[in-house]
Design a protein around this motif. Structure first.
Motif, PDB file in Angstrom:
ATOM      1  N   MET A  16      70.910  47.897 -19.625  1.00 55.00           N
ATOM      2  CA  MET A  16      72.157  48.729 -19.235  1.00 55.00           C
ATOM      3  C   MET A  16      72.196  49.209 -17.691  1.00 55.00           C
ATOM      4  N   GLY A  17      70.827  49.213 -17.334  1.00 55.76           N
ATOM      5  CA  GLY A  17      70.867  49.751 -15.827  1.00 55.76           C
ATOM      6  C   GLY A  17      70.581  48.661 -14.947  1.00 55.76           C
ATOM      7  N   PHE A  18      70.540  47.484 -15.209  1.00 52.15           N
ATOM      8  CA  PHE A  18      70.365  46.067 -14.388  1.00 52.15           C
ATOM      9  C   PHE A  18      71.119  44.872 -14.708  1.00 52.15           C
ATOM     10  N   LEU A  19      70.788  44.366 -15.977  1.00 51.45           N
ATOM     11  CA  LEU A  19      71.298  43.161 -16.402  1.00 51.45           C
ATOM     12  C   LEU A  19      72.667  43.289 -16.569  1.00 51.45           C
ATOM     13  N   MET A  20      73.424  44.245 -17.118  1.00 53.95           N
ATOM     14  CA  MET A  20      74.648  44.465 -17.422  1.00 53.95           C
ATOM     15  C   MET A  20      75.595  44.688 -16.348  1.00 53.95           C
ATOM     16  N   PRO A  21      75.064  45.511 -15.435  1.00 51.19           N
ATOM     17  CA  PRO A  21      75.832  45.449 -14.200  1.00 51.19           C
ATOM     18  C   PRO A  21      75.737  44.218 -13.268  1.00 51.19           C
ATOM     19  N   LEU A  22      74.593  43.463 -13.442  1.00 43.35           N
ATOM     20  CA  LEU A  22      74.460  42.164 -12.643  1.00 43.35           C
ATOM     21  C   LEU A  22      75.433  41.193 -12.985  1.00 43.35           C
ATOM     22  N   GLY A  23      75.497  41.125 -14.430  1.00 41.70           N
ATOM     23  CA  GLY A  23      76.643  40.366 -15.144  1.00 41.70           C
ATOM     24  C   GLY A  23      77.989  40.383 -14.555  1.00 41.70           C
ATOM     25  N   ILE A  24      78.210  41.890 -14.359  1.00 44.18           N
ATOM     26  CA  ILE A  24      79.619  41.864 -14.046  1.00 44.18           C
ATOM     27  C   ILE A  24      79.673  41.651 -12.451  1.00 44.18           C
ATOM     28  N   LEU A  25      78.605  41.903 -11.740  1.00 52.84           N
ATOM     29  CA  LEU A  25      78.993  41.522 -10.096  1.00 52.84           C
ATOM     30  C   LEU A  25      79.050  39.997 -10.311  1.00 52.84           C
ATOM     31  N   ILE A  26      78.239  39.330 -11.068  1.00 46.52           N
ATOM     32  CA  ILE A  26      78.305  37.599 -10.934  1.00 46.52           C
ATOM     33  C   ILE A  26      79.752  37.244 -11.388  1.00 46.52           C
ATOM     34  N   ILE A  27      80.437  37.700 -12.270  1.00 44.27           N
ATOM     35  CA  ILE A  27      81.752  37.472 -12.675  1.00 44.27           C
ATOM     36  C   ILE A  27      82.734  37.783 -11.664  1.00 44.27           C
ATOM     37  N   ARG A  28      82.350  39.037 -11.059  1.00 45.76           N
ATOM     38  CA  ARG A  28      83.449  39.549  -9.872  1.00 45.76           C
ATOM     39  C   ARG A  28      83.196  38.532  -8.703  1.00 45.76           C
ATOM     40  N   PHE A  29      82.163  38.034  -8.153  1.00 49.24           N
ATOM     41  CA  PHE A  29      82.107  37.439  -7.069  1.00 49.24           C
ATOM     42  C   PHE A  29      82.438  35.982  -7.317  1.00 49.24           C
ATOM     43  N   SER A  30      82.607  35.535  -8.511  1.00 48.01           N
ATOM     44  CA  SER A  30      82.859  34.335  -8.719  1.00 48.01           C
ATOM     45  C   SER A  30      84.390  34.180  -8.469  1.00 48.01           C
ATOM     46  N   GLY A  31      85.190  35.226  -8.195  1.00 51.05           N
ATOM     47  CA  GLY A  31      86.542  35.108  -7.893  1.00 51.05           C
ATOM     48  C   GLY A  31      86.925  34.601  -6.561  1.00 51.05           C
ATOM     49  N   ARG A  32      85.770  34.485  -5.640  1.00 55.07           N
ATOM     50  CA  ARG A  32      86.225  33.888  -4.248  1.00 55.07           C
ATOM     51  C   ARG A  32      85.772  32.344  -4.328  1.00 55.07           C
ATOM     52  N   GLU A  33      85.050  31.937  -5.412  1.00 56.37           N
ATOM     53  CA  GLU A  33      84.630  30.440  -5.620  1.00 56.37           C
ATOM     54  C   GLU A  33      86.070  29.539  -5.748  1.00 56.37           C
ATOM     55  N   VAL A 114      87.902  46.578 -21.006  1.00 56.85           N
ATOM     56  CA  VAL A 114      87.898  47.898 -20.873  1.00 56.85           C
ATOM     57  C   VAL A 114      86.587  48.269 -21.602  1.00 56.85           C
ATOM     58  N   ILE A 115      86.011  47.444 -22.813  1.00 58.61           N
ATOM     59  CA  ILE A 115      84.911  47.888 -23.556  1.00 58.61           C
ATOM     60  C   ILE A 115      83.793  47.562 -22.584  1.00 58.61           C
ATOM     61  N   GLY A 116      83.824  46.525 -22.009  1.00 54.36           N
ATOM     62  CA  GLY A 116      82.579  46.216 -21.158  1.00 54.36           C
ATOM     63  C   GLY A 116      82.447  47.316 -20.000  1.00 54.36           C
ATOM     64  N   THR A 117      83.506  47.661 -19.573  1.00 59.06           N
ATOM     65  CA  THR A 117      83.578  48.650 -18.311  1.00 59.06           C
ATOM     66  C   THR A 117      82.919  50.225 -19.131  1.00 59.06           C
ATOM     67  N   ILE A 118      83.634  50.297 -20.198  1.00 54.72           N
ATOM     68  CA  ILE A 118      83.296  51.570 -20.777  1.00 54.72           C
ATOM     69  C   ILE A 118      81.576  51.687 -21.086  1.00 54.72           C
ATOM     70  N   ILE A 119      81.159  50.527 -21.691  1.00 56.67           N
ATOM     71  CA  ILE A 119      79.671  50.357 -21.939  1.00 56.67           C
ATOM     72  C   ILE A 119      79.021  50.311 -20.695  1.00 56.67           C
ATOM     73  N   CYS A 120      79.278  49.852 -19.701  1.00 58.98           N
ATOM     74  CA  CYS A 120      78.463  50.003 -18.459  1.00 58.98           C
ATOM     75  C   CYS A 120      78.452  51.179 -17.760  1.00 58.98           C
ATOM     76  N   ILE A 121      79.333  52.001 -17.804  1.00 56.62           N
ATOM     77  CA  ILE A 121      79.439  53.288 -17.116  1.00 56.62           C
ATOM     78  C   ILE A 121      78.627  54.293 -18.141  1.00 56.62           C
ATOM     79  N   VAL A 122      79.006  54.189 -19.347  1.00 57.98           N
ATOM     80  CA  VAL A 122      78.105  55.326 -20.410  1.00 57.98           C
ATOM     81  C   VAL A 122      76.742  54.770 -20.485  1.00 57.98           C
ATOM     82  N   GLY A 123      76.251  53.484 -20.423  1.00 57.56           N
ATOM     83  CA  GLY A 123      74.929  53.020 -20.508  1.00 57.56           C
ATOM     84  C   GLY A 123      74.216  53.619 -19.059  1.00 57.56           C
ATOM     85  N   ILE A 124      74.873  53.578 -18.184  1.00 55.05           N
ATOM     86  CA  ILE A 124      74.147  54.051 -16.817  1.00 55.05           C
ATOM     87  C   ILE A 124      73.919  55.636 -16.950  1.00 55.05           C
TER      88      ILE A 124
END
Length: 214
Positions: A16-33, A114-124
């Motif tokens: 929850m402190g590395f892989l989950m935020p990393l997965g969110i970053l990956i899908i976020r950066f894919s918007g520029r592809e 919504v659920i993914g964002t909440i999990i990431c924030i609460v997990g951190i």
């Protein structure tokens, strides 16, 4: 017991402190592809990273059940239990993706986001409570780990917020004429009119996850 607590903390940090935020970053950066192939690769990379995150969190949960006394009399254990259930709900929602064009698609996207964002924030946040629990149990300082973890999260948050502004910032620089010469927008007699028109236009943010699924 200190060894088991340390391994438990490392597993939950990795999940929850590395892989989950990393997965969110990956899908976020894919918007520029612009390439469909790269977009698909980004999606599958996001999927793999999030599956690894769920697997590692499950290992930490199993270790907690077998090794520790789970009386759930503190916030760290209660939040952790809720997170273990939430990440599996999120995983099931992710695999139950409706077909494009269906009425359930927008509802599914909203829940997934919504659920993914909440999990990431609460997990951190729960990682910080875990560090405090570790300090209380072992009487060891956790200041260094807090500083390192805060620096990591701040770096990820910076890239998350900055990436969709990079293209916009590049467009604010000098423009190229057809003859290859470089001029500043202030030298262009039409720039003042264009700038007045452009600054009124709302700058829409790229939502990579929505663009990918819709």
């Amino acid at each position: 017991m200190v060894y088991e607590v340390t391994i438990h903390g490392v597993l939950l940090w990795a999940s929850m402190g590395f892989l989950m935020p990393l997965g969110i970053l990956i899908i976020r950066f894919s918007g520029r592809e612009q390439s469909t192939t790269r977009l698909k690769l980004s999606f599958y990379f996001h999927l793999i990273v999030q599956m690894l995150s769920v697997s590692v969190a499950t290992m930490g949960a199993i270790m907690s059940i077998k090794t520790f006394e789970n009386s759930f009399n503190n916030n760290h254990q209660r939040i952790g239990l809720a997170l273990y259930g939430a990440i599996w709900v999120q995983a099931i929602i992710g695999f139950c993706r409706p077909l494009r064009g269906s009425k359930k698609r927008s509802i599914w996207y909203f829940l997934h986001w919504v659920i993914g964002t909440i999990i990431c924030i609460v997990g951190i946040l729960n990682i910080y409570t875990g560090l405090e629990a570790y300090k209380k149990r072992t009487k060891r300082s956790v200041t260094l780990w807090k500083v390192l973890f805060t620096a990591e999260i701040c770096s990820m948050a910076f890239f998350y917020l900055f990436q969709d502004k990079w293209d916009y910032m590049q467009k604010q620089g000098p423009c190229l004429r057809d003859n290859g010469g470089q001029v500043s927008p202030s030298d262009d007699p039409e720039s003042s009119i264009n700038d007045k028109d452009l600054w009124r236009e709302p700058c829409s943010k790229v939502n990579a996850l929505k663009n990918l699924f819709n």
